[in-house]
Design an enzyme around this catalytic site. Structure first.
Site, mmCIF file in Angstrom:
data_model
loop_
_atom_site.group_PDB
_atom_site.id
_atom_site.type_symbol
_atom_site.label_atom_id
_atom_site.label_comp_id
_atom_site.label_asym_id
_atom_site.label_seq_id
_atom_site.Cartn_x
_atom_site.Cartn_y
_atom_site.Cartn_z
ATOM 1 N N GLN A 155 0.836 -1.193 0.000
ATOM 2 C CA GLN A 155 0.000 0.000 0.000
ATOM 3 C C GLN A 155 0.875 1.248 0.000
ATOM 4 O O GLN A 155 1.759 1.387 0.848
ATOM 5 C CB GLN A 155 -0.899 0.010 1.238
ATOM 6 C CG GLN A 155 -1.834 1.224 1.282
ATOM 7 C CD GLN A 155 -2.723 1.211 2.518
ATOM 8 O OE1 GLN A 155 -2.413 0.584 3.511
ATOM 9 N NE2 GLN A 155 -3.853 1.914 2.443
ATOM 10 N N GLU A 189 -14.888 -1.813 3.656
ATOM 11 C CA GLU A 189 -14.793 -3.099 4.341
ATOM 12 C C GLU A 189 -14.940 -2.920 5.833
ATOM 13 O O GLU A 189 -14.056 -2.408 6.500
ATOM 14 C CB GLU A 189 -13.435 -3.743 4.005
ATOM 15 C CG GLU A 189 -13.308 -5.134 4.548
ATOM 16 C CD GLU A 189 -14.476 -6.013 4.140
ATOM 17 O OE1 GLU A 189 -15.411 -6.136 4.947
ATOM 18 O OE2 GLU A 189 -14.450 -6.579 3.034
#
Lengths: 388, 393, 388, 393
Positions: free
Chosen positions: B126, B244
């Site tokens: 990331q 999420e």
């Protein structure tokens, strides 16, 4: 009742601060001294700094002049401990001078005191106290390491772990269960047969070791066969009080570092100190610090007072460490949180302060442990009166 | 209102429990249980075991491997995994970039990346945070300038977790410096073997190497690696950070550690008469308190998943992140106290120390978990969300 | 597992909310109903509102149809309790319907159930449970009030205090130590000789009383001489769960009121919500509330589930109240603090919410008490699994 | 550094202890000990007992009754008083307006007011706070307009503690509405029997009448009742709020209540076998924790008094107010829990209830003490001071 330092004490503080700041104000110097990664290569501190501390007389403070010390007391030890804490100097002042040295000074024979305490004060001999055993929890007694006697010969058997700075110590002071009950103290030359030492890093970059003793010949410290349980407890008490002062120094700098960060670091286009939720938490850290400082200084005075007895000193040490330990968790955790990501890196100082403050609990007991001890006594008195 | 699981869900749970406790390699579960460090191979092996059984990306679209489970089933899946000390699938792949590509990617991107992402054939890293863009993510400065069919990327990302294993990195880059900061951001997928990409380790206070800096120096990235429209990266980022909610609070794993803590406390004698630390009322009450808080958190998670079926996160999601990290940290702190003097042994190994592994791991784990309230939206950000979006303050 | 209400339950909630909002959305109405000052004149609630609650069937909810109830369960009771909590309605729903009524329904004979529960459901008879004794601490047994038997005649002797709403109750349900051990239940007509009742205000404006029983003739509730200890404990458990729902309603409104105040109140020229240190604390209140709500709803489902046993219900009630009680302290204290001075006045609502939340602990036990009970059991299981 | 008191201070302490435990009327000490409400007569009687012995205004200038004690002696005086359950002298008179008149008043004002103030022949009330000027005191709006030799006062003050007993009230009034808000304020002394002064009770959540609103409608106040210069009131206010640090934390009285709490817990059996609440490890550890915190607070107070000898308050004074109120509240909360079910009896009396007085007082006292962190500079103000003046934030 007087919380102020006299001029000589202030001079000691300035001298100690000057030396330690010169050595460790650059945080990289501490990283080099303790080494990186998990391994425990090297002593975990800078022998040159240790030598300078000895030259300045810092290692001689608590010991009598006849033993090679300078005859100062808990106040002076506390002053140095606070300075050690301010830079979290990795030198084993606490475990070697206060804990091991204090115990030798308390129970050693004239000759032993002269040799061990004198050598320690001069920076020529680094002793370590091998007292904890796997499974023990700060009890002042030994259980799994036992001593057997055959005439004048004493033999030790068992495992001591964790032993602070035990792998590189020049001399081990070992506690052991005596044949007739009680806990005796012995000195062990770590180079003799049957001593096996494996060292490693502690969570704060310090060092500890496992010391296996397999039929090791040992010399009684002080009177052979005497129970040293009380002396061990008293030395841990003195260490708790000095550690409390050390922690106060570390917490002060952790808070200062955090305040500075809140002033300089910008997020969303403004300095972090613009966010009141953060500055109020810094204020709460200050409250914790000042309360902890008060108890640390008070316990130091209780130890230094000629009119207090062993039970009062025990209680004062317990009270001080219970408070300081809790403050240390609070301040250590918040110092990281208010920094954000950089706070958990090894390069930046504040995380190491938190690590050190946590590690002291392993050596001396966490606040819940000490609170439990205090709780068992609350029915015995009406109010706590701090003035002697 | 009903306490019991439906028969279907109960069967579902039993089957998963059976799978997780028997089909995932025991060496991996042992390391998780002992709070040790998994090797890259173990992470990949564990992930693929799940993917082969269709258990790595159940929340993805069905055509890319999703299972069309109910939110409750996804919760059960996540809890049972953690309870069995099974490492969940790599979040960078399955929770972060996978759903983004599935939602915003071109058909080509989907075909190229999704299967390999699901199977951890590509290890994603990331690239969001920067040294001067922490909680204020939108102020990021890594730039991408168009040059023919490519973007030229320059800048620095940081806190890249497990970046040392990364094959590809999904990044937010500034593609228009002249507009409002959120409006000039794009999402680029970058092959980490590209010339000019450099990964530098950051040592953490627990002594471990878990996060990294990633430097980009004139890195050339094909335009086809842009996800969504140019300058729409903030949309993808918000989707990624917000989509999420299952598993946002690590309830299952914290419950497991707390259960282990009881075993550890019961195995720690405090007195010659065999009294154990679990008999200490202050320790026992701290455990009871944490158990109750965890129960409340788990039930809140169940409420949240039940109420986010329409795809919008329940406003209480921030509670899960905030309280979840607090409890994770609180349990790790209790373990420090239960370890007691043995906590000094952090650098020891089974060769050099007679102390237990859990004792030696106690303080490094505690120190490492200070990150839990910082990374992934700090607890201050969560409070801001609660105060702002829920309480209107 | 399902946290949602069905349509009938939602309709019940709306009806209860409508009635109670109409009655008490003007906070002055509550002040009038409970009266002011320390004295305990009047019943402490509005009999007209009580009558409307009866008409709506709210007092009949937990009871079987054959006893005059409507055959609903803990979920419906919880829904009404939450609405009662939202306006802190002073009507004794909790102590009369859930606690006293629930106990009569559990152990009374057919005839007794029909008369007492039926009367209660119809709003025609208000019973009170006289169980606590000076010196008792939420034990389900009676100690100082004793029952003696002479043939079919039972006589009670001793003092019950505090008895919620005991001074104005139409019927007393009294627990007493039985001659052969165990605790029996009896009904006492408060107008008979030997019953002396003195009532007073509770901290939240409710009512309680001392009930002196001097050789009072009493009627066994249910089987004469049977031990009702478990039934008493179970009724307190059900009351804890309903109280948890009630407290959730009260905490929600206390938080909403606080949020509104932070938006509207200006200090230093700006709304209070400008101060992040305050809004973050409101956020923490929300966290406490949501966690408490989850446990309250879960415990309600455990009570409502046909597959749970008495021990599971006990534990669930303990867990729920331990959590809710702590949240109530947190939210109650912060609601006042974030308001400042106005928060401690009787005219403004929020302080009364705090008072009520505190008072529930007196009835049901504080969180430390319940945490102690949980702590004694932690070694008996591995993890807490909430799903039945 | 030295733990012991000097011989002089030890003698000083012993003499005060002797006085407080033998010379103050027992009925007053009993009410204080049982946390009841003192009558006006008792407050006045207790105060005068102290003043006759030279113990009411030791910190005033010597010519007006001061004793020229060291800060430590003043601390000892204050602690011994509270320890003996002696009500301290009325703060409005001795800590607030007295020192202000002594510092800023004219010779005439001093002669007229100080002796009567010291002896509580005048009962002073405080008129600072207003409904829209709480923590932001300087935004006050009560106005005073000059009319010949008088000021005409209009407006409303609130939170006037014990204003129902007040003979005079010292007020902050706005005398110049056109300048920066702090610059247009003056301090006026107002006879509460003047026409146009009205005192209205405010009922508090504990059911008690302790504070009031005070309304001023065209109240005529002689110009000679102005303290200091016109528009210099903010100076007097800051002096008043900042000059007195001894006793800012109610250590002695909280210690006494905590000691009583132990007695109460020891008298409360929890089991048929005679186990008491003090044997409960959770209760005992909470007591131990609070005792340790109180000890730390007391020691901090001792450090602060020792370091404020030069007249400037030690920057840690805010710690005393903040932590002092927190601990006062925490102890009162513990008493609520120790009282247990008997706490329901708050409205009972010895005639109507068999419960103990301390049990009945527990929750009203707890609720009433919520004010401790609000009045007199809220804990938020204290945190602001610490962050700003000490930490530079």
């Amino acid at each position: 009742m007087d919380f102020t330092y006299d001029e000589e004490q202030l001079a000691l503080r300035d001298a100690a601060r000057s030396l330690l700041t010169k050595s460790y104000s650059d945080f990289e110097n501490r990283r080099k001294a303790v080494g990186t990664g998990h391994d425990g290569d090297g002593p975990g501190y800078d022998p040159a700094v240790w030598g300078q501390m000895a030259e300045m007389g810092l290692l001689a403070l608590p010991f009598s002049e006849e033993d090679g010390g300078v005859g100062a007391g808990p106040v002076e030890v506390g002053i140095v401990a606070e300075e050690v804490g301010r830079v979290i100097a990795p030198e084993p002042f606490l475990t070697t001078v206060v804990l091991a040295g204090g115990l030798v000074a308390a129970v050693g024979t004239d000759e032993q005191r002269g040799e061990i305490v004198g050598g320690l004060a001069a920076g020529e001999l680094v002793p370590a106290l091998a007292h904890a055993e796997p499974g023990s929890r700060w009890q002042p007694s030994a259980r799994t390491v036992s001593a057997t006697q055959d005439g004048d010969t004493w033999t030790l058997e068992g495992v001591k772990e964790p032993v602070p700075y035990g792998a590189t110590a020049d001399l081990l002071v070992v506690s052991a269960a005596l044949p007739d009950g009680g806990t005796g103290l012995f000195t062990v030359d770590p180079s003799v047969d049957g001593v096996e030492r494996t060292g490693y890093r502690t969570p704060d970059g310090g060092r500890a070791a496992r010391v296996r003793l397999s039929g090791v010949t040992a010399t009684p410290l002080g009177e052979a066969g005497a129970d040293a349980t009380e002396a061990i407890a008293a030395s841990y008490d003195a260490t708790r009080v000095a550690a409390a002062q050390e922690a106060v120094g570390a917490m002060q700098v952790a808070l200062d570092t955090t305040s500075d960060y809140l002033k300089s670091r910008k997020q969303f286009g403004v300095p972090l100190k613009t966010f009141q939720a953060l500055t109020f938490r810094a204020a709460d850290m200050y409250v914790s610090l000042e309360l902890a400082r008060s108890l640390a200084q008070w316990a130091t005075m209780v130890l230094a007072s000629p009119s207090t007895d062993a039970a009062e000193r025990r209680t004062a040490a317990t009270r001080a460490w219970a408070q300081v330990s809790r403050a240390a968790r609070h301040i250590g955790q918040e110092a990281i949180q208010l920094h954000g990501g950089i706070g958990v890196t090894a390069e930046y100082s504040v995380g190491s302060y938190t690590a050190h403050l946590t590690t002291l609990d392993h050596l001396l007991g966490d606040s819940r442990h000490h609170l439990g001890a205090l709780a068992r006594g609350v029915a015995d008195y009406d109010v706590v009166d701090p003035i002697g | 209102m009903q306490l019991e699981l439906s028969d279907d869900d109960a069967t579902f749970r039993d089957e998963l429990r059976e799978f997780f406790t028997t089909k995932v390699d025991e060496d991996i579960r042992t390391v998780v249980r002992e709070r040790g460090e998994l090797t890259k191979d173990q992470i990949v092996r564990g992930h693929r075991t799940l993917n082969e059984a269709g258990l790595a990306v159940p929340h993805w679209p069905v055509e890319w491997g999703g299972r069309d489970w109910t939110p409750l089933q996804r919760h059960i899946w996540h809890e049972e995994m953690q309870r069995a000390a099974v490492l969940p699938p790599l979040a960078f792949n399955t929770s972060m970039i996978g759903p983004v590509i599935a939602q915003f990617g071109t058909q080509e991107q989907k075909e190229r990346f999704l299967p390999k992402t699901a199977n951890l054939d590509i290890w994603w890293s990331q690239g969001f945070s920067e040294p001067d863009a922490g909680s204020d993510l939108a102020s990021l400065r890594t730039s991408a300038v168009r040059d023919g069919d490519d973007w030229i990327v320059n800048g620095q990302k940081t806190w890249t977790t497990l970046g040392q294993y990364g094959d590809w990195i999904f990044t937010l880059v500034r593609t228009d410096p002249d507009v409002k900061k959120q409006a000039g951001i794009s999402m680029l997928l970058i092959d980490m073997t590209s010339p000019g990409v450099e990964v530098r380790p950051i040592e953490l206070i627990d002594g471990g190497h878990e996060v990294n800096e990633v430097w980009f120096s004139d890195v050339r990235v094909p335009a086809e690696n842009l996800v969504g429209e140019v300058n729409s990266g903030w949309t993808q980022a918000k989707f990624l950070l917000g989509n999420e909610r299952v598993g946002v609070a690590p309830v299952g794993s914290v419950k497991r550690v707390l259960a282990q803590t009881k075993e550890w406390a019961a195995a720690t004698t405090t007195d010659a008469d065999g009294t154990t630390l679990l008999d200490d009322p202050l320790v026992a009450s701290r455990i009871a308190e944490l158990e109750n808080e965890l129960l409340a958190l788990e039930l809140t998670a169940l409420r949240v998943v039940a109420n986010s079926a329409d795809g919008k996160p329940h406003p209480a999601s921030s509670v899960l992140k905030l309280k979840g990290s607090e409890l994770q940290q609180a349990v790790s702190e209790l373990v420090v106290d239960v370890a007691g003097p043995a906590g000094l042994g952090s650098g020891g190994t089974s060769e050099t120390s007679d102390l237990e592994q859990w004792q030696r791991r106690a303080t490094p784990a505690y120190l490492n978990l200070r990150k839990a309230s910082i990374y992934g939206g700090s607890n201050e950000v969560q409070r801001q969300i609660i105060a702002g979006t829920i309480l209107g303050l």
